[in-house]
Design an enzyme around this catalytic site. Sequence first.
Site, PDB file in Angstrom:
ATOM      1  CB  CYS A 227      -2.844   0.595  -2.731  1.00 48.75           C
ATOM      2  SG  CYS A 227      -2.863   2.343  -3.177  1.00 48.75           S
TER       3      CYS A 227
ATOM      4  CG  HIS B 174      -5.574   5.409   3.943  1.00 53.55           C
ATOM      5  ND1 HIS B 174      -4.895   4.722   2.973  1.00 53.55           N
ATOM      6  CD2 HIS B 174      -4.637   6.085   4.654  1.00 53.55           C
ATOM      7  CE1 HIS B 174      -3.596   4.973   3.095  1.00 53.55           C
ATOM      8  NE2 HIS B 174      -3.418   5.794   4.109  1.00 53.55           N
TER       9      HIS B 174
ATOM     10  CD  GLU C   1      -0.960   7.947   5.506  1.00 51.89           C
ATOM     11  OE1 GLU C   1       0.172   8.233   5.911  1.00 51.89           O
ATOM     12  OE2 GLU C   1      -1.270   6.821   5.066  1.00 51.89           O
TER      13      GLU C   1
ATOM     14  CB  CYS D 292      -9.715   4.741  -0.287  1.00 52.46           C
ATOM     15  SG  CYS D 292      -8.136   5.263   0.413  1.00 52.46           S
TER      16      CYS D 292
ATOM     17  CG  ASP E  44      -1.901   1.192   1.189  1.00 47.29           C
ATOM     18  OD1 ASP E  44      -2.695   1.236   0.223  1.00 47.29           O
ATOM     19  OD2 ASP E  44      -1.884   2.062   2.071  1.00 47.29           O
ATOM     20  CB  SER E  45       0.184   4.726  -0.926  1.00 42.18           C
ATOM     21  OG  SER E  45      -1.016   4.841  -0.179  1.00 42.18           O
TER      22      SER E  45
HETATM   23  N1  DGL Z   1      -4.928   3.477   0.427  1.00 43.23           N
HETATM   24  C1  DGL Z   1      -4.875   3.924  -0.930  1.00 43.23           C
HETATM   25  C2  DGL Z   1      -6.076   3.405  -1.711  1.00 43.23           C
HETATM   26  O1  DGL Z   1      -6.657   2.372  -1.364  1.00 43.23           O
HETATM   27  C3  DGL Z   1      -4.768   5.390  -1.174  1.00 43.23           C
HETATM   28  C4  DGL Z   1      -4.092   6.270  -0.228  1.00 43.23           C
HETATM   29  C5  DGL Z   1      -3.256   7.319  -0.935  1.00 43.23           C
HETATM   30  O2  DGL Z   1      -3.801   8.276  -1.495  1.00 43.23           O
HETATM   31  O3  DGL Z   1      -2.051   7.125  -0.902  1.00 43.23           O
HETATM   32  O4  DGL Z   1      -6.451   3.980  -2.693  1.00 43.23           O
END
Ligand code: DGL
Length: 273
Positions: free
Chosen positions: A73, A194, A158, A192, A10-11
């Site tokens: 991600c 997150h 974050e 997403c 993931d990012s």
């Molecule tokens: N967690 C990432 C996703 O599922 C995105 C987070 C980011 O913007 O880095 O898209």
Amino acid sequence: MKPGPIGVFDSGYGGLTVLKEMAAVLPQFDYLYLGDNARAPYGTKTYDTVYEYTLQCVKWFFNQGCSLVILACNTASAKALRTIQQNDLPLIDKNKRVLGVIRPTSEIIGHYSRTKHVGVLGTTGTVQSGSYVIEISKFFPDVKVTQQACPEWVSLVEENKYNTPEADVYVKKHIDNILSEDSSIDTLLLACTHYPLLMDKIRQYTPESTNIISQGKIVAESLKEYLERHPLMDDACSKTGQKNFFTTGNTKDFNSHATIFFGSEIRSEKLVL
Ligand code: DGL
């Protein structure tokens, strides 16, 4: 070939919400997690940049002995996965696989909706790619998909701001926007990784009758089926129940923050790419 861990990418922290469910469904496997925190967020970056960063990380996983890498991600799945699968994997190693989260989610999301109106909440990159609209229409041509980019939500997570007045403002804003665009939506997909961390707030501003779907369990179940259908890949994945965590960012920050995402203590190692 020596079996290796399943790579989970993931990012940043978001993929941990997916890894948690994978480890619950498939506890016997070894997992290697990489969060590219130093370069997050990916959601606002161009195709080329997301592709370049993701490929670099995928190559790292392969060098660590992984045969299977999951892009946990959505942004990387939307902007880099297809090129990696079609152009890079045949050159790197035909026996290795990289899978994403958009297809398994799209395959199932229509079943949650009675009205056949689904809302997709994601990063700007995921929404702009149109990947969910395209993929969901393949499996559920009668489902109407409305998308909403929620650019502030990743930073809220974050930066540990789940329970701040700022979180109320931005969560309410995007839920109100998507539901006013299509009032027949009965299912909202958190597209997403997150976003599940904002679940309490999202629930607070969403009508009780609306389904709110996060992807972790869906992706984990889909991985289980994939490994059952691909016994050679199953054999290529080691099974001693270990998990190792790497971040390109600050390990102390990662450990304290990631523990919230993962639900149990995490000790990460630093990766310099
Ligand atoms: N967690 C990432 C996703 O599922 C995105 C987070 C980011 O913007 O880095 O898209």
